[in-house]
Design a protein around this motif. Structure first.
Motif, PDB file in Angstrom:
ATOM      1  N   LYS A  28       0.834  -1.210   0.000  1.00 59.48           N
ATOM      2  CA  LYS A  28       0.000   0.000   0.000  1.00 59.48           C
ATOM      3  C   LYS A  28       0.865   1.256   0.000  1.00 59.48           C
ATOM      4  CE  LYS A  28      -3.989   1.880   2.510  1.00 59.48           C
ATOM      5  NZ  LYS A  28      -4.919   1.633   3.647  1.00 59.48           N
ATOM      6  N   ASP A  29       1.993   1.221   0.698  1.00 65.54           N
ATOM      7  CA  ASP A  29       2.866   2.390   0.740  1.00 65.54           C
ATOM      8  C   ASP A  29       3.447   2.690  -0.639  1.00 65.54           C
ATOM      9  OD1 ASP A  29       2.406   2.701   3.421  1.00 65.54           O
ATOM     10  OD2 ASP A  29       4.234   1.664   4.057  1.00 65.54           O
ATOM     11  N   LYS A  30       3.905   1.661  -1.339  1.00 66.19           N
ATOM     12  CA  LYS A  30       4.451   1.887  -2.682  1.00 66.19           C
ATOM     13  C   LYS A  30       3.364   2.397  -3.618  1.00 66.19           C
ATOM     14  CE  LYS A  30       8.145  -1.573  -2.461  1.00 66.19           C
ATOM     15  NZ  LYS A  30       8.666  -2.852  -3.033  1.00 66.19           N
ATOM     16  N   MET A  31       2.177   1.833  -3.493  1.00 67.23           N
ATOM     17  CA  MET A  31       1.065   2.263  -4.331  1.00 67.23           C
ATOM     18  C   MET A  31       0.762   3.742  -4.089  1.00 67.23           C
ATOM     19  SD  MET A  31      -2.855   0.884  -4.185  1.00 67.23           S
ATOM     20  CE  MET A  31      -3.235   1.860  -2.715  1.00 67.23           C
ATOM     21  N   LYS A  32       0.690   4.149  -2.841  1.00 70.59           N
ATOM     22  CA  LYS A  32       0.377   5.542  -2.531  1.00 70.59           C
ATOM     23  C   LYS A  32       1.491   6.482  -3.008  1.00 70.59           C
ATOM     24  CE  LYS A  32      -2.862   5.032   1.283  1.00 70.59           C
ATOM     25  NZ  LYS A  32      -3.182   5.386   2.700  1.00 70.59           N
ATOM     26  N   ALA A  33       2.724   6.039  -2.875  1.00 72.34           N
ATOM     27  CA  ALA A  33       3.833   6.863  -3.350  1.00 72.34           C
ATOM     28  C   ALA A  33       3.737   7.067  -4.856  1.00 72.34           C
ATOM     29  CB  ALA A  33       5.166   6.215  -2.972  1.00 72.34           C
ATOM     30  N   LYS A  34       3.372   6.016  -5.568  1.00 67.89           N
ATOM     31  CA  LYS A  34       3.189   6.132  -7.018  1.00 67.89           C
ATOM     32  C   LYS A  34       2.006   7.052  -7.339  1.00 67.89           C
ATOM     33  CE  LYS A  34       6.393   3.219  -8.499  1.00 67.89           C
ATOM     34  NZ  LYS A  34       7.484   3.579  -9.449  1.00 67.89           N
ATOM     35  N   ASP A  35       0.947   6.990  -6.527  1.00 71.54           N
ATOM     36  CA  ASP A  35      -0.194   7.877  -6.730  1.00 71.54           C
ATOM     37  C   ASP A  35       0.214   9.341  -6.556  1.00 71.54           C
ATOM     38  OD1 ASP A  35      -1.931   5.827  -7.269  1.00 71.54           O
ATOM     39  OD2 ASP A  35      -2.897   5.824  -5.297  1.00 71.54           O
ATOM     40  N   VAL A  36       1.049   9.613  -5.572  1.00 71.77           N
ATOM     41  CA  VAL A  36       1.533  10.979  -5.351  1.00 71.77           C
ATOM     42  C   VAL A  36       2.320  11.444  -6.566  1.00 71.77           C
ATOM     43  CG1 VAL A  36       3.074  12.408  -3.969  1.00 71.77           C
ATOM     44  CG2 VAL A  36       1.514  10.805  -2.841  1.00 71.77           C
ATOM     45  N   GLN A  37       3.192  10.589  -7.076  1.00 69.65           N
ATOM     46  CA  GLN A  37       3.947  10.936  -8.283  1.00 69.65           C
ATOM     47  C   GLN A  37       3.005  11.233  -9.452  1.00 69.65           C
ATOM     48  OE1 GLN A  37       6.824   7.879  -9.152  1.00 69.65           O
ATOM     49  NE2 GLN A  37       7.677   7.898  -7.077  1.00 69.65           N
ATOM     50  N   LEU A  38       1.940  10.399  -9.572  1.00 68.36           N
ATOM     51  CA  LEU A  38       1.000  10.606 -10.668  1.00 68.36           C
ATOM     52  C   LEU A  38       0.300  11.957 -10.538  1.00 68.36           C
ATOM     53  CD1 LEU A  38      -0.564   9.632 -13.143  1.00 68.36           C
ATOM     54  CD2 LEU A  38      -2.170   8.513 -11.581  1.00 68.36           C
ATOM     55  N   CYS A  39      -0.145  12.286  -9.346  1.00 64.90           N
ATOM     56  CA  CYS A  39      -0.804  13.581  -9.160  1.00 64.90           C
ATOM     57  C   CYS A  39       0.125  14.735  -9.533  1.00 64.90           C
ATOM     58  CB  CYS A  39      -1.272  13.724  -7.704  1.00 64.90           C
ATOM     59  SG  CYS A  39      -2.639  12.611  -7.288  1.00 64.90           S
ATOM     60  N   ASP A  40       1.393  14.587  -9.205  1.00 70.15           N
ATOM     61  CA  ASP A  40       2.368  15.607  -9.588  1.00 70.15           C
ATOM     62  C   ASP A  40       2.498  15.694 -11.110  1.00 70.15           C
ATOM     63  OD1 ASP A  40       4.749  17.421  -8.974  1.00 70.15           O
ATOM     64  OD2 ASP A  40       5.693  15.839 -10.185  1.00 70.15           O
ATOM     65  N   ARG A  41       2.527  14.538 -11.771  1.00 69.58           N
ATOM     66  CA  ARG A  41       2.631  14.490 -13.227  1.00 69.58           C
ATOM     67  C   ARG A  41       1.398  15.119 -13.886  1.00 69.58           C
ATOM     68  NH1 ARG A  41       6.903  14.667 -15.348  1.00 69.58           N
ATOM     69  NH2 ARG A  41       6.948  16.049 -13.560  1.00 69.58           N
ATOM     70  N   ILE A  42       0.209  14.828 -13.333  1.00 67.03           N
ATOM     71  CA  ILE A  42      -1.027  15.374 -13.885  1.00 67.03           C
ATOM     72  C   ILE A  42      -1.062  16.891 -13.718  1.00 67.03           C
ATOM     73  CG2 ILE A  42      -3.539  15.457 -13.606  1.00 67.03           C
ATOM     74  CD1 ILE A  42      -2.554  12.979 -15.067  1.00 67.03           C
ATOM     75  N   GLU A  43      -0.611  17.366 -12.571  1.00 64.22           N
ATOM     76  CA  GLU A  43      -0.565  18.818 -12.366  1.00 64.22           C
ATOM     77  C   GLU A  43       0.352  19.476 -13.389  1.00 64.22           C
ATOM     78  OE1 GLU A  43       0.490  22.102  -8.859  1.00 64.22           O
ATOM     79  OE2 GLU A  43       0.696  19.948  -8.476  1.00 64.22           O
ATOM     80  N   HIS A  44       1.488  18.843 -13.641  1.00 58.68           N
ATOM     81  CA  HIS A  44       2.400  19.379 -14.651  1.00 58.68           C
ATOM     82  C   HIS A  44       1.742  19.368 -16.032  1.00 58.68           C
ATOM     83  CE1 HIS A  44       6.188  20.336 -16.623  1.00 58.68           C
ATOM     84  NE2 HIS A  44       6.075  19.245 -17.386  1.00 58.68           N
ATOM     85  N   LEU A  45       1.068  18.290 -16.332  1.00 60.49           N
ATOM     86  CA  LEU A  45       0.398  18.172 -17.634  1.00 60.49           C
ATOM     87  C   LEU A  45      -0.637  19.269 -17.820  1.00 60.49           C
ATOM     88  CD1 LEU A  45      -0.218  16.404 -20.229  1.00 60.49           C
ATOM     89  CD2 LEU A  45      -1.950  15.265 -18.812  1.00 60.49           C
ATOM     90  N   LEU A  46      -1.445  19.506 -16.798  1.00 64.00           N
ATOM     91  CA  LEU A  46      -2.547  20.465 -16.927  1.00 64.00           C
ATOM     92  C   LEU A  46      -2.059  21.902 -17.068  1.00 64.00           C
ATOM     93  CD1 LEU A  46      -5.047  18.979 -14.308  1.00 64.00           C
ATOM     94  CD2 LEU A  46      -5.107  18.777 -16.798  1.00 64.00           C
ATOM     95  N   ASN A  47      -0.811  22.156 -16.741  1.00 68.92           N
ATOM     96  CA  ASN A  47      -0.264  23.518 -16.863  1.00 68.92           C
ATOM     97  C   ASN A  47       0.384  23.784 -18.213  1.00 68.92           C
ATOM     98  OD1 ASN A  47      -0.987  24.600 -14.316  1.00 68.92           O
ATOM     99  ND2 ASN A  47       0.680  23.472 -13.338  1.00 68.92           N
ATOM    100  N   LEU A  48       0.393  22.805 -19.091  1.00 73.68           N
ATOM    101  CA  LEU A  48       0.992  23.002 -20.408  1.00 73.68           C
ATOM    102  C   LEU A  48       0.029  23.746 -21.334  1.00 73.68           C
ATOM    103  CD1 LEU A  48       2.678  19.504 -20.866  1.00 73.68           C
ATOM    104  CD2 LEU A  48       3.782  21.673 -20.240  1.00 73.68           C
ATOM    105  N   PRO A  49       0.551  24.557 -22.238  1.00 72.74           N
ATOM    106  CA  PRO A  49      -0.322  25.421 -23.055  1.00 72.74           C
ATOM    107  C   PRO A  49      -1.214  24.662 -24.034  1.00 72.74           C
ATOM    108  CG  PRO A  49       1.966  25.605 -23.752  1.00 72.74           C
ATOM    109  CD  PRO A  49       1.979  24.850 -22.466  1.00 72.74           C
ATOM    110  N   THR A  50      -0.848  23.429 -24.413  1.00 74.39           N
ATOM    111  CA  THR A  50      -1.669  22.677 -25.364  1.00 74.39           C
ATOM    112  C   THR A  50      -2.636  21.735 -24.666  1.00 74.39           C
ATOM    113  OG1 THR A  50       0.056  20.992 -25.534  1.00 74.39           O
ATOM    114  CG2 THR A  50       0.077  22.771 -27.172  1.00 74.39           C
ATOM    115  N   VAL A  51      -2.835  21.935 -23.358  1.00 78.01           N
ATOM    116  CA  VAL A  51      -3.687  21.038 -22.576  1.00 78.01           C
ATOM    117  C   VAL A  51      -4.874  21.811 -22.021  1.00 78.01           C
ATOM    118  CG1 VAL A  51      -3.777  19.475 -20.601  1.00 78.01           C
ATOM    119  CG2 VAL A  51      -1.712  19.590 -21.995  1.00 78.01           C
ATOM    120  N   ARG A  52      -6.036  21.173 -22.051  1.00 79.34           N
ATOM    121  CA  ARG A  52      -7.247  21.764 -21.474  1.00 79.34           C
ATOM    122  C   ARG A  52      -7.889  20.755 -20.524  1.00 79.34           C
ATOM    123  NH1 ARG A  52      -5.060  25.165 -23.794  1.00 79.34           N
ATOM    124  NH2 ARG A  52      -5.836  26.744 -25.270  1.00 79.34           N
TER     125      ARG A  52
END
Length: 942
Positions: free
Chosen positions: A639-663
């Motif tokens: 569960k700890d590894k899974m949650k750590a990966k989820d945190v990384q994913l949320c960070d990646r999604i936040e980065h994605l949503l801030n790109l100019p070609t993303v809505r």
């Protein structure tokens, strides 16, 4: 990759023609009858047949003591297959063969249902423990004690006293432990390490006992290479034992085929729709392969894979359901199951599909496979299939259902995406070619619009001359239907509308030819990750993307990881997979839960999130719909590894949503608007409220379009804008002619033309700078007639009624002659109410001399069921549109005198069979009209 050839479009080769599923009665066949039926199919316009060893149907002239000679792979079977190949090859009529007799896959090489190469189920036994347990490992009542079964593992976990998640009990994830090492002679002495109520689990593997009824052999393990080797070994040792027969198979170069994977983890309660049981699909090597592929041990978490009924056909929940014995974290449970399902997928692909495909390819054959039915990830499985196949039945005629596989078809660069079409429950001898009620063309058009480009009709039974034993009671006119009346249809020569089959198969062949040209070009890639095996919850209503005119494929992580999934340029835009589908944008959409229909975000691996970022940074538009993905797909062992990966994913999604070609948007309707803001427009746009579906192919600067009006009630009339430079040409799939269309060019790579389509109607359009082949200038073919109308008020009708003869395969004709003052369904004419057959309607009308050369004469047919031919003054009008029924007849007329009009209508056999079956109701058929001859002015619509 196929290249445009005008001769192929006009008279398509066999390779572009629809195929027929051909149900055979084992080896109880006559060589002359085999040859006759192959010749009939070829003459009727089919390009091949899929041979299925159905049930052996004993003939009355065969001694029961000799039945053993007629088994699958025996001398008699091989002898009949040799006769079939010798009849088919000179006709260039390609035969495909099921991997084994019927399905699920079985082989005479494995006849013992206790053989480890058979399909397995994993059973779970549970005992409640407080303190110490000293006794036998619990065995569940789902195990058959009369057959061998093996202990796989023993685990334990403490019961959770809070929120209930498991259907039977909820367990504390952190306490899950593997106790297998403590087992001694199927007994265990164990003391719980903490207070509270614990559950001790025993996991037992047993072959499921599922039999292939065609030969009485057990279904093989679809995750085992040894089982696949047994199948191919039988082909080598029996079916290919005669080198002359093997040479015929290789010269024929057909496909090995397998139907949907109809496996059950247990046969308790029967094959279909049994009481849901907590038994999981299994294979002896799962734990080892799981550890190797997923990087952790599944054993402690085995309770979470037991979703009751999930591994039984039609028996219960899909993969969004909870297990009987689930852990406290539902998110962890789902991802443990994801890892389990992905491991099954990998084993199915690598051990089963790859083994059979390599063997088939080594004999100049291809592998055509319906890889759905188990909880596996379809995109990954199709990496080892030459010809992926979907079906109208299992996917409920859903275009989105077909798109679950279309992304894999396009990104794996498969030339053919096949469909088993026409299986409708309860429609035997009832399904029509052209009707609105599950009409075959209605089903097929939906598949074509979603990327399908090859039809295999379901199906046709061999005409058994006699049937003995219990089959004799079922041997009734018009012959022994091996699928009975439960599923449609008998498309062979038993039904009156078979006499018109060539017009329909020509139309399908021309359409399939165009849909196999060059490469597919698809507007959108929609990210979807859900391991569900087959998704029946997708409906037939148009999605917001379809309503806006977009074409799209569903794509999953394994597809975006392909080497071909790179950013390139096509038609001046940044696209994904430029040499393939050339997606203009990626939409990260939500998916529906299979149980509730609620929307939820798809799981998304971090690696895929990084790919989305790279795509967006390279200029590809990305639209995220609704709740952004916040869960990775895997459990990762803790569960700890899974949650750590989820945190990384949320960070990646936040980065994605801030790109100019993303809505980021809330709904699919908002996604359509966002795509417009990002300058992503459909390749085909409609300038009116009636939506059209389409599929696009591209080759050498020419765009080819399949255009479809999905409404069954409303005709389409409006402007259509096509992407592509040059002029539009209309390719008539009904008669093979090609006509230029009047068009307006926008100067931005877009061409606009006016189009009219009947309900369920289609058009094939090519947009090209020039067209070098001969063109027809038939401006009035699809015009809307507006002038004087002649409505015939009297018809002579001659009906050749098809009735039962002296033998079950004999049909006799009885002539009925009528005079009609108005057209109406045969069901409203007492003498014809329970009649099927061929009706020939004749009338006459007079046309005075006309000097207006810009006028045309149009025959508007009105309602007809099922198929028809038209004759004017004794001349047949070839290639008439069986859907639009709007026919130009001016060149056939005699002005200043009477003209004779004849319409020949062919029905199904349903109404004649209603005499013998009180559950079968007569259906409307015949020429119902109204029929009008209309003098029209030139129309602006093509």
């Amino acid at each position: 990759m196929n290249t445009w050839n005008p001769g192929e479009f006009q008279i398509p080769s066999k390779c572009y023609r629809p195929k027929m599923r051909w149900w055979l009665p084992g080896a109880f066949m006559d060589k002359d009858e085999i040859k006759r039926e192959i010749e009939w199919m070829a003459e009727a316009g089919y390009g091949g047949a899929e041979i299925i060893h159905f049930f052996p149907i004993p003939s009355a002239d065969v001694n029961p003591a000799d039945y053993g000679r007629f088994v699958f792979g025996g001398d008699e079977w091989n002898n009949r297959m040799k006769a079939a190949l010798e009849a088919a090859i000179p006709l260039n009529f390609q035969l495909d063969f099921t991997i084994g007799p019927l399905w699920p896959i079985a082989t005479p090489a494995v006849m013992d249902k206790n053989d480890d190469r058979c399909t397995h189920g994993l059973h779970i036994g549970a005992a409640v423990v407080v303190g110490t347990y000293n006794g036998a490992i619990p065995v569940p009542n789902t195990i058959d004690p009369a057959r061998p079964y093996k202990l796989v593992a023993v685990t334990a976990a403490r019961r959770h006293s809070g929120e209930s998640i498991g259907e039977v009990v909820t367990l504390e994830l952190e306490t899950a432990a593997d106790l297998t090492f403590r087992v001694d002679d199927r007994r265990i002495d164990w003391t719980a390490p903490l207070d509270g109520e614990w559950y001790l689990f025993g996991f037992w593997s047993q072959t499921n006992g599922q039999m292939n009824d065609s030969i009485g052999a057990p279904a093989i393990d679809h995750f085992s290479k040894a089982a696949a080797d047994a199948v191919t070994g039988f082909w080598d040792n029996r079916l290919f034992a005669d080198p002359d027969i093997r040479a015929l198979y290789e010269k024929n170069a057909g496909s090995l085929f397998c139907d949907s994977i109809e496996l059950n983890a247990t046969m308790l309660g029967g094959m279909y729709g049994a009481t849901p049981m907590p038994v999981a699909i299994w294979s002896p090597a799962v734990l080892e392969e799981f550890r190797m592929r997923r990087g952790y041990d599944l054993t402690p978490y085995l309770p979470s894979i037991f979703v009751k009924g999930l591994y039984q056909l039609g028996a219960g929940n899909r993969t969004d359901g909870d297990s009987d014995y689930d852990f406290t974290d539902r998110s962890a449970n789902l991802r443990i199951r994801n890892d389990f399902f992905q491991t099954l997928t990998d084993m199915f692909r690598d051990n089963h599909l790859r083994t059979i495909r390599r063997w088939a390819n080594g004999h100049h054959m291809k592998l055509r496979y319906q890889t759905y039915g188990m909880p596996t990830e379809l995109s990954s499985s199709l990496a080892e299939v030459d010809i992926p196949e979907t079906e109208s039945l299992g996917f409920h005629d859903s275009t989105d259902g077909y798109r679950i596989q279309s992304g894999a078809v396009h990104l794996y660069d498969r030339e053919i995406y096949s469909i088993e079409v026409g299986a409708v429950m309860g429609y035997g001898y009832k399904q029509t070619w052209t009707g609105q009620d599950f009409g075959l063309l209605w089903q097929l058009h939906r598949g074509f619009a979603a990327g399908v480009n090859q039809a295999v009709l379901h199906g046709m039974s061999y005409d058994t001359s006699s049937a003995s034993e219990h089959f004799e009671a079922m041997f009734k006119w018009p012959g022994l239907s091996l699928m009975g009346s439960r599923f449609s249809n008998e498309w062979g020569g038993r039904q009156p509308n078979s006499l018109h089959a060539r017009a329909l198969t020509d139309y399908i062949a021309r359409t399939q030819y165009l849909l196999q040209i060059g490469k597919p070009k698809v507007d959108l890639a929609i990210y979807r990750y859900h391991i569900d095996g087959i998704h029946g919850a997708m409906g037939t209503e148009l999605t917001p993307y379809e309503q806006a005119g977009f074409t799209y494929d569903f794509v999953s992580p394994c597809l975006l990881d392909l080497a071909s999934a790179q950013i390139g340029t096509f038609e001046g835009h940044s696209v994904l997979a430029a040499d393939g589908p050339a997606y203009r944008a990626i939409v990260v959409d939500m998916r529906k839960k299979s149980l509730t229909g609620d929307w939820r975000a798809s799981d998304l691996p971090n690696e895929t999130a990084n790919q989305l970022i790279a795509f967006a940074e390279s200029g590809l538009p990305v639209v995220v719909v609704g709740e952004a993905p916040y869960h990775v797909a895997s459990f990762f062992g803790s569960k700890d590894k899974m949650k750590a990966k989820d945190v990384q994913l949320c960070d990646r999604i936040e980065h994605l949503l801030n790109l100019p070609t993303v809505r980021a948007v809330k709904t699919q309707e908002d996604a359509v608007a966002a795509l417009g803001e990002l300058s992503v427009i459909p390749a085909v746009q409609v300038q009116c409220e009636s939506p059209l579906l389409n599929a696009r192919r591209y080759e050498n600067g020419i765009s080819y379009y399949f255009i479809y009006n999905p409404s069954q009630v409303q005709a389409f009339e409006g402007e259509v804008q096509f992407t592509g430079t040059g002029n539009p040409f209309k390719l008539n799939a009904w008669d093979g002619t090609i006509c230029p269309m009047a068009a307006v060019h926008t100067g931005s790579g877009q061409t606009t033309a006016k189009l009219r389509l009947a309900p369920n109607g289609t058009a094939l359009i090519a947009v090209a700078d020039e067209w070098t082949e001969a063109l027809q200038h038939e401006e009035y073919r699809d015009m809307i007639a507006k002038g004087t109308r002649i409505i015939p008020d009297h018809w002579s009708l001659v009906v050749d009624s098809w009735t039962a003869g002296a033998h079950p395969t004999e049909t006799k004709l009885e002539r009925i002659e009528l005079e009609l003052d108005e057209l109406r369904s045969w069901t409203h004419i007492p003498v014809l109410r329970q009649v099927s057959g061929i009706g020939r309607y004749r009338t006459s009308f007079r046309i005075e001399e006309r000097n207006d050369t810009s006028a045309a004469v149009i025959l508007e047919m009105g309602e007809v069921s099922d198929t028809f031919r038209v004759f004017v003054n004794g001349r047949e009008l070839h290639g008439v549109d069986q859907i639009g029924r709007h026919i130009s007849i001016g060149e056939y007329l005699r002005y200043g005198e009477n003209n004779e009009l004849e319409v020949e209508v062919a029905t199904t056999l349903n109404n004649a069979l209603s005499i013998f079956d009180p559950n079968r109701q007569p259906l409307d058929c015949g020429l119902i009209g109204p029929v009008e001859i209309v003098f029209g002015e030139r129309s602006e619509y093509e």
